[in-house]
Structures are given as C-alpha cells and as structure tokens.
Design an enzyme around this catalytic site. Structure first.
Site, PDB file in Angstrom:
ATOM      1  N   ASP A   1       0.866  -1.175   0.000  1.00 23.46           N
ATOM      2  CA  ASP A   1       0.000   0.000   0.000  1.00 23.46           C
ATOM      3  C   ASP A   1       0.906   1.230   0.000  1.00 23.46           C
ATOM      4  O   ASP A   1       1.806   1.344   0.839  1.00 23.46           O
ATOM      5  CB  ASP A   1      -0.846  -0.026   1.281  1.00 23.46           C
ATOM      6  CG  ASP A   1      -2.206   0.605   1.097  1.00 23.46           C
ATOM      7  OD1 ASP A   1      -2.267   1.711   0.550  1.00 23.46           O
ATOM      8  OD2 ASP A   1      -3.201  -0.009   1.526  1.00 23.46           O
TER       9      ASP A   1
ATOM     10  N   ASP B   1      -3.076   4.648  -2.251  1.00 25.38           N
ATOM     11  CA  ASP B   1      -4.103   5.255  -1.409  1.00 25.38           C
ATOM     12  C   ASP B   1      -4.527   6.620  -1.969  1.00 25.38           C
ATOM     13  O   ASP B   1      -3.681   7.422  -2.379  1.00 25.38           O
ATOM     14  CB  ASP B   1      -3.507   5.438  -0.005  1.00 25.38           C
ATOM     15  CG  ASP B   1      -4.540   5.782   1.044  1.00 25.38           C
ATOM     16  OD1 ASP B   1      -5.474   4.994   1.240  1.00 25.38           O
ATOM     17  OD2 ASP B   1      -4.405   6.853   1.677  1.00 25.38           O
TER      18      ASP B   1
ATOM     19  N   GLU C   1      -6.598   3.885  -5.647  1.00 25.37           N
ATOM     20  CA  GLU C   1      -7.890   4.130  -4.990  1.00 25.37           C
ATOM     21  C   GLU C   1      -8.404   5.488  -5.455  1.00 25.37           C
ATOM     22  O   GLU C   1      -7.755   6.499  -5.232  1.00 25.37           O
ATOM     23  CB  GLU C   1      -7.720   4.123  -3.468  1.00 25.37           C
ATOM     24  CG  GLU C   1      -9.055   4.211  -2.746  1.00 25.37           C
ATOM     25  CD  GLU C   1      -8.929   4.680  -1.299  1.00 25.37           C
ATOM     26  OE1 GLU C   1      -9.831   4.395  -0.508  1.00 25.37           O
ATOM     27  OE2 GLU C   1      -7.933   5.363  -0.962  1.00 25.37           O
TER      28      GLU C   1
ATOM     29  N   HIS D   1     -11.107  -2.718   3.855  1.00 30.92           N
ATOM     30  CA  HIS D   1     -10.982  -2.333   5.265  1.00 30.92           C
ATOM     31  C   HIS D   1     -11.747  -1.053   5.610  1.00 30.92           C
ATOM     32  O   HIS D   1     -11.779  -0.658   6.768  1.00 30.92           O
ATOM     33  CB  HIS D   1      -9.502  -2.152   5.576  1.00 30.92           C
ATOM     34  CG  HIS D   1      -8.894  -1.013   4.813  1.00 30.92           C
ATOM     35  ND1 HIS D   1      -8.731  -1.055   3.436  1.00 30.92           N
ATOM     36  CD2 HIS D   1      -8.472   0.201   5.200  1.00 30.92           C
ATOM     37  CE1 HIS D   1      -8.218   0.089   3.032  1.00 30.92           C
ATOM     38  NE2 HIS D   1      -8.044   0.869   4.076  1.00 30.92           N
TER      39      HIS D   1
HETATM   40  O1  TEU Z   1      -9.402   5.870   2.212  1.00 33.79           O
HETATM   41  C1  TEU Z   1      -9.833   6.975   1.479  1.00 33.79           C
HETATM   42  C2  TEU Z   1     -10.997   7.617   1.935  1.00 33.79           C
HETATM   43  O2  TEU Z   1     -11.447   8.572   1.325  1.00 33.79           O
HETATM   44  C3  TEU Z   1     -11.636   7.122   3.178  1.00 33.79           C
HETATM   45  O3  TEU Z   1     -11.608   8.126   4.126  1.00 33.79           O
HETATM   46  C4  TEU Z   1     -12.976   6.745   2.876  1.00 33.79           C
HETATM   47  O4  TEU Z   1     -13.660   7.835   2.359  1.00 33.79           O
HETATM   48  C5  TEU Z   1     -13.708   6.321   4.093  1.00 33.79           C
HETATM   49  O5  TEU Z   1     -13.015   5.317   4.722  1.00 33.79           O
HETATM   50  C6  TEU Z   1     -15.016   5.791   3.704  1.00 33.79           C
HETATM   51  O6  TEU Z   1     -15.828   6.016   4.775  1.00 33.79           O
HETATM   52  C7  TEU Z   1      -8.044   5.630   2.292  1.00 33.79           C
HETATM   53  C8  TEU Z   1      -7.795   4.402   3.133  1.00 33.79           C
HETATM   54  O7  TEU Z   1      -8.340   3.289   2.502  1.00 33.79           O
HETATM   55  C9  TEU Z   1      -8.344   4.636   4.494  1.00 33.79           C
HETATM   56  O8  TEU Z   1      -8.243   3.511   5.323  1.00 33.79           O
HETATM   57  C10 TEU Z   1      -7.575   5.791   5.085  1.00 33.79           C
HETATM   58  O9  TEU Z   1      -8.119   6.129   6.331  1.00 33.79           O
HETATM   59  C11 TEU Z   1      -7.603   7.022   4.180  1.00 33.79           C
HETATM   60  O10 TEU Z   1      -7.328   6.710   2.829  1.00 33.79           O
HETATM   61  C12 TEU Z   1      -6.540   8.005   4.601  1.00 33.79           C
HETATM   62  O11 TEU Z   1      -5.267   7.505   4.287  1.00 33.79           O
END
Ligand code: TEU
Length: 543
Positions: free
Chosen positions: A102, A203, A246, A320
């Site tokens: 990641d 991410d 993502e 997750h």
């Molecule tokens: O997630 C991106 C993100 O926008 C998340 O905040 C998402 O909107 C939210 O979980 C949905 O409710 C990524 C990662 O996958 C997440 O675990 C991280 O917290 C986030 O980035 C920050 O790095």
C-alpha cells in the site's frame, strides 16, 4: 500458478487483501504481525490467490491504523522487522503469490521527519514538502473540512501558518507541486521494488494534486501529469508490475485514462460508484437507504461496458473501509452462507481483477459494539459531530452498525478457540462473538463452505478465457429481485444469475442454455423457471 512473465498477468489474477493489524498475532500483543501472515501463506495458496495487497505495514503512530506513515522505509515494530518483510516476500513468491504494498503518497504522519523539520521554520528545506497558508489563530484560510471531522487546516503557532490535511490532524498533506517531494517518493518506491515488491495499491491517488485555494481535492488539474511521471520513474521500470489506484472520484471516462492500454498510468483503479448507492441522495454514507438493485445493475453495466477494450476494472465488494458485504447486501442470518456465495458469483463473473478482503471468503459479518469499544478515527469523528448537532444517538449508532469501518477490521476468525485463534493476548478490537460458528477451521472442514466456493470461482477464472475476454450485457435489467447477465465471446456465452432476495422468484433462462454446462451454483442443480432464495449459478453455453 499463473505465468507472471506476461506483462498483463494480473488480468487473470485474483488478489487478497490483508489488514495486518487484524490478520494473525503471533507474539501475544493483541495486534497482528508479519509472522502471522507467514503462518497462513499455505491457507492463501489453498484458496488460490495470486497476490496479497498488504495494507500499510510501515512505521506509524497508528492514528489511522498505518495510513499515517512516519517512515516509509521501515516496518512498524508491532508488525515485525524488515527481515520478516523480506521473508514474507520470498515465502509468498515461492507459492506463486506476489506482494502488493500500500502506498500512501497523499500525506504522511505528523511524526514523519519531513513534517517535524517542516514545522521548525519557514526556511527549513522540508517546509515546502507540505501545504501551508498564512493565517491568524481561529481564522483558517477557508472552510474546507477534513474527512475525519473538523477543519482541514491546523494552525502551527510558531510559524503563524496553517497546514492542510484532507484526513486527520495527524495526516498532513504532501505538496506534490514540489518536485523534491515527488523525487523522494519515487526513490522510496524503487527501494521497495528492489526488495521484490510486485505491485502497489495507491491510497487516495486521485487526491494528490490538490488546489486548496480553489477547494479542489479530487481530480486536481495536474493529476494525470503527476501519475504519468510517477509511473515513468518507477512502475514502468519493471514490466508486469501491477498497480491499482484508490479513486473515489473516478468516473468511467477518468478510469479509461488511469487504466489506458499504453500503460502510462496505472493497471486499474478502485472506483466506488456502486458503494455509494445505498445512501440518501446528496447525503453521506451514514445516511442510510435501501440498495436499489436496478441502479446497482445499471452501474455495473456502465463500468463493464465502458472499460471493455479500453481499460481494466477492479472488482471488489469489501475492503478495510467498507462494511461486510454479506451484512450489507446479503442476509447475515438465515441465508448467510448462500447469500455470501451469491454476492461472490455476481462479482466474479465480471471482467476485471477481483479482490477478496480477509474473512470475506468465510462470510464474516458486521459487528455491534458500544461506542467506546470502537477504535476507528472516522467513527469517533462522525459520532462527535452528529451528537453535537443534536442527532438521536440511536440513529447514529445504527449508521455505525451498518457502515462503520471497524465492521471489516475485527480480527480474522481462524478457529473456535480463544479469541478465534487470532491472539493469545487481548485483541486490539473485539473479536466478533459469532466466531464459534464462523471461522476458517470450520470452513476448511466443510466442502460446502463459502471458502471452497471462492476457491472454485478463482479456479474457474483461470480455466475459462470468457471471464477475462467476454463482453457484458444485462438480462432483465428492470428486475428488482434478480441480477443476471451474459458474457459473450465468439464461441461461448456465460449466463450468471443471482437472486438478491430471500424469496423464490420466477426466472426463465435466455434462449440457448438448455444444453449448457453448469460451472458453479450455490444450491444444487438450477431449474429453468425459478430462482430459489439467494440462489446463484453460472452456465456456460456454446454459440
Ligand atoms: O481511504 C480513502 C478515503 O477517502 C476514506 O476516508 C474513505 O472515504 C472512508 O473510509 C469511507 O468512509 C483511504 C484508506 O483506505 C483509508 O483507510 C484511510 O483512512 C484514508 O485513505 C486516509 O489515508
């Protein structure tokens, strides 16, 4: 095993996401670790996956479970050592499993050395690694909000400046407009490629090219320029390296750019259009609404057809950050096993690269905890904000039960032993009490388990080129109960049929499937004319 010398081997692959904190603890501290992953590689090989997407294992104060990195080139001590990581890469590869790391390139932890230096003075050479604006206390540059609650701006009195953070206060955004930042990141990525990492999940990659003065976060003006440079300087140096970005802000047109055929950006993106359907229009994910099946089908069809021959889809229902799919769109009570298999059938029949999230292959479910037992920073940020604005606490809790990220993060359920076999200590997040029934040992002992169903789906994708090559067309698009579609190549047609309800519903097969071969089904021989509750099957016919 897949032939990974082919540069697009990942189009035939299935990946498995591991959330290291919750996978397997081996030293009794209640937190999963790399040796825990090592101990289950044979389990993953048995399932048949070709790669592991490892959520962050880098040094981190864990404000956001590792998505807040304090050193990109070190392993978090709770998870193990660099030697453990090297061993994991080697042991996985020996089983035909690639390790996909990641990459969190949008922000670092505030405990990263760069940020600590950046806060020392405006003249410090690291200052411009982050996004700063002048301001007075209590007068942030604008009203932008952070994803986990509060303002996106935090004041540093010694500098008389605010730094920008799209996520938590402890996750300052990196300044991608600064070429020195980009160079450092590319170097770091090459460090991991040299260690044998065979792919990356990026991410919030659509949020790197921000322009906070114009309140732009996703899809900023320089996004694709940055991605092409990133790809040129790193990924393209190793043909066959797989990348998945993502991108909550992606639409089909953008996804074509990201995953274009000349490979100048990424292999594919995670897009979230389907994941936003069961919420109130204009609301947040917490504002719950029933899933409109017709719109779900339209959305999948739009992506399947929109990227056909012009890009590549990723396929996932869980990760997750998302609740457990069997609790969300299936039935986690009476029809848990059958509906978990149905959802997997719906997804794995499509074109793209599937990702399985740990425990999905067991049909793991959501959990309900009292608010103080949740750990997730997003849950607590949302809870505080909604209670402060006067929401009814019972409604707020109902949203958390349905959509909270900790639903996916409870420890992996390995056995019916103490703490589901996850740890001998106290788990960092409670184990779901249903572990006595739902666990890997029970699944492995039951030939009808969700596990063996996923194993078969993975095998089928490798045996039949139609999964990779066929086009896509909905059957009975207007049905509010059934999700059915056809995939076609020159010689073959695949029918995938799924009942999304707990009722028996009429379903007449399209022409030409009388003699077709049954590839898989979740409740025995299908019958032309009806679908039983949550029934799903795949039929392969000649054309
Ligand atoms: O997630 C991106 C993100 O926008 C998340 O905040 C998402 O909107 C939210 O979980 C949905 O409710 C990524 C990662 O996958 C997440 O675990 C991280 O917290 C986030 O980035 C920050 O790095």
């Amino acid at each position: 095993m897949l032939d990974k010398t082919k540069p697009d081997w990942w189009k035939s692959a299935v990946f498995y996401q591991i959330y290291p904190k919750s996978f397997q603890d081996t030293d009794g501290d209640g937190v999963g670790d790399l040796r825990g992953i090592l101990s289950h590689l044979d389990y993953l090989a048995k399932l048949g996956v070709d790669g592991i997407w490892l959520s962050p294992v880098y040094a981190s104060p864990q404000a956001d479970n590792g998505y807040d990195i304090s050193d990109y080139q070190a392993i978090n001590s709770d998870f193990g050592t660099m030697e453990d990581m090297e061993e994991l890469i080697a042991q996985a590869r020996a089983r035909g499993i690639s390790i996909i790391m990641d990459l969190v390139l949008n922000h670092t932890s505030d405990e990263h050395r760069w940020f600590q230096e950046a806060c020392k003075s405006r003249e410090n050479s690291y200052h411009d690694y982050y996004v700063w604006r002048d301001g007075a206390p209590d007068m942030p540059p604008n009203d932008m909000k952070a994803a986990f609650g509060g303002s996106a701006w935090t004041y540093v009195p010694a500098l008389g400046q605010y730094y920008f953070h799209q996520f938590a206060v402890k996750q300052p955004d990196l300044n991608w407009d600064n070429p020195a930042v980009r160079r450092e990141l590319y170097q770091m990525i090459r460090f991991w490629m040299d260690k044998g990492i065979e792919g990356f999940r990026l991410d919030v990659i659509d949020q790197i090219a921000k322009d906070p003065d114009r309140k732009i976060t996703a899809n900023g003006p320089r996004l694709h320029e940055f991605l092409q440079e990133l790809s040129r300087e790193t990924f393209q140096r190793r043909p066959g390296l797989v990348t998945v970005g993502e991108a909550w802000g992606a639409n089909v047109e953008r996804a074509r750019l990201y995953s274009n055929q000349d490979g100048s950006e990424l292999s594919m993106v995670f897009q979230f259009e389907q994941m936003g359907l069961d919420q109130q229009p204009g609301g947040e994910k917490w504002d719950l609404a029933p899933l409109p099946l017709v719109r779900l089908k339209e959305s999948f069809a739009h992506w399947q057809q929109g990227l056909y021959g012009q890009g590549w889809n990723s396929l996932f229902l869980d990760n997750h950050d998302l609740p457990r799919i069997v609790s969300r769109w299936g039935d986690d009570g009476k029809w848990r096993v059958r509906s978990a298999k149905m959802l997997a059938t719906m997804l794995h029949g499509m074109q793209g690269t599937p990702y399985i999230y740990q425990g999905e292959e067991l049909g793991m479910t959501n959990i309900r905890l009292p608010i103080e037992q949740y750990v997730d920073i997003e849950i607590h940020g949302m809870y505080a904000e909604r209670i402060a604005r006067g929401d009814n606490p019972a409604d707020v809790m109902a949203s958390i039960y349905a959509k909270g990220r900790d639903n996916a993060r409870t420890p992996m359920q390995w056995s019916d032993g103490e703490n589901a076999g996850f740890t001998t200590g106290t788990p960092w997040l409670p184990v779901n009490p249903n572990y006595r029934e739902i666990n890997a040992a029970a699944a492995l002992a039951d030939p009808d388990s969700v596990f063996y169903y996923y194993q078969k789906l993975i095998r089928l994708r490798k045996e039949h080129p139609i999964f990779r090559e066929g086009d896509f067309e909905l059957v009975d698009a207007k049905s509010e109960q059934i999700f059915a579609y056809l995939r076609r190549t020159e010689n073959e047609t695949l029918l995938v049929a799924c009942n999304f309800t707990g009722e028996t519903v009429p379903f007449v097969w399209p022409e030409g499937f009388g003699e077709a071969a049954l590839l898989i089904s979740n409740c025995g021989e299908p019958e032309n004319g009806t679908l039983r509750p949550y029934e799903a099957f795949m039929l392969l016919g000649r054309r």
